[in-house]
Enzyme design. Structure first.
Site, PDB file in Angstrom:
ATOM      1  CE  LYS A 117      -1.503   0.967  -6.990  1.00 19.91           C
ATOM      2  NZ  LYS A 117      -0.240   1.057  -6.252  1.00 19.91           N
ATOM      3  CD  GLN A 139       1.076   3.499  -3.563  1.00 15.04           C
ATOM      4  OE1 GLN A 139       0.153   2.716  -3.822  1.00 15.04           O
ATOM      5  NE2 GLN A 139       1.996   3.821  -4.454  1.00 15.04           N
ATOM      6  CG  ASP A 168       1.995  -4.230  -4.798  1.00 12.24           C
ATOM      7  OD1 ASP A 168       1.720  -4.237  -6.016  1.00 12.24           O
ATOM      8  OD2 ASP A 168       2.538  -3.262  -4.239  1.00 12.24           O
TER       9      ASP A 168
END
Ligand code: NAP
Length: 286
Positions: free
Chosen positions: A58, A102, A125
């Site tokens: 990412k 994450q 996200d």
């Protein structure tokens, strides 16, 4: 007799590249107008190899698109209070426009509490309850990246969900559930299947659009499908295999995503696009 594949591929790699190019142009334009590049903060807890790889990928894509990234690595021993404190500080930091925590973060931590510490305008996200509610009500906000990527793939290949039967196998908060909500918002008739579904095969056979989000290698096969179904395989299992047995499914489906190269690249592309959009709003240009 083995049948030859009839399905057309939905090429997530190519579409993700196009979306990332658009994000790079938008990021460059933002930098020209404001003197500031969009910035994504990545938070990683521990050193799980898959998570380390995902975060590295990412950040590399961010660099390619002219998006700055700020990485925060926390030890696996971090407490929930410390993790929430870190995320809260990033939420309050005006030089950070998007936050990616994450996951999974580890069983001893309250992942939901950490997600909820992400400010809604930085939730690129799409993991907070605020974002989920906004998506469900059709209000502005950021969508969960993998379902968002799935919808962009369907749109790019001319798949109109309205009036179709969509079957989502899996109901996780970041994938199955929001994928179904987005399809419902586009007027599909949505069925969710999960580990307690009584007759999974019967439900799957009804699917005009099948979203596989189970986390079990080659769980669904060609003989399960309605002929001509559109098959989106979000699964990513050890050995680079999806949740759908590609070879048999490709003989029955009309469109199908490969694994790798289908949904996976789209997830990152949506993350970057939403980071640039978040930066534009926070810098007052959007
Ligand atoms: P998850 O949280 O483990 O959820 C799996 C879902 O599948 C659950 O809802 C579960 O049902 C259901 N399920 C499990 N066994 C089943 C069975 N025998 N029959 C029917 N349903 C069953 O997984 P996830 O995070 O959603 O991820 C799913 C897959 O997508 C994984 O392969 C993951 O690696 C992949 N993924 C890919 C991306 C990407 O960027 N490409 C992003 C995220 C995830 P219950 O709710 O009843 O337990």
């Amino acid at each position: 007799m083995t049948q030859s594949p009839t399905a057309r591929l939905m090429d997530g790699t190519a579409l993700a590249r196009r979306i990332t190019e658009e994000s790079a142009e938008a990021a460059a334009e933002l930098r020209r107008r404001t003197g500031t590049a969009p910035c994504l903060a990545t938070v990683l807890v521990g050193e799980d190899p898959a998570s380390v790889t995902y975060v590295r990928m990412k950040r590399a894509r961010c660099r390619q698109a002219g998006i700055a990234s700020r990485h925060v690595a926390l030890p696996a021993s971090v407490t929930t209070a410390e993790l929430v404190g870190t995320v809260t500080a990033l939420s309050q930091d005006p030089s950070v426009h998007g936050i990616l925590l994450q996951h999974p973060v580890g069983p001893h931590l309250d992942e939901r509490a950490a997600f909820e510490a992400i400010a809604p305008e930085k939730d690129v996200d799409g993991v907070t309850t605020h974002s989920f509610a906004a998506m469900s009500f059709g209000l502005p906000g950021f969508v969960s990246c993998t379902p968002g990527g799935i919808m962009r793939l369907l749109d790019a290949y001319g798949v109109e969900p309205a009036g179709k039967r969509a079957v989502v196998v899996g109901r996780s908060a970041i994938l199955g559930k929001p994928a179904g909500m987005l399809l419902l918002a586009r007027d599909a008739t949505v069925t969710y299947c999960h580990s307690r579904t009584a007759d999974l095969a019967a439900a799957v056979r009804e699917a005009d659009i099948l979203i596989a989000a189970v986390g079990r290698p080659r769980f669904l096969t060609g003989s399960d499908l309605k002929p001509g179904a559109v098959v989106v395989d979000a699964g990513y299992n050890e050995g680079n295999v999806g949740d759908v047995d590609f070879d048999s499914a490709a003989t029955r489906a009309s469109l199908i995503t490969p694994v790798p190269g289908g949904v996976g690249p789209m997830t990152i592309a949506v993350l970057l696009a939403q980071t640039v959009e978040a930066a534009g709003r926070q810098l007052g240009t959007a």
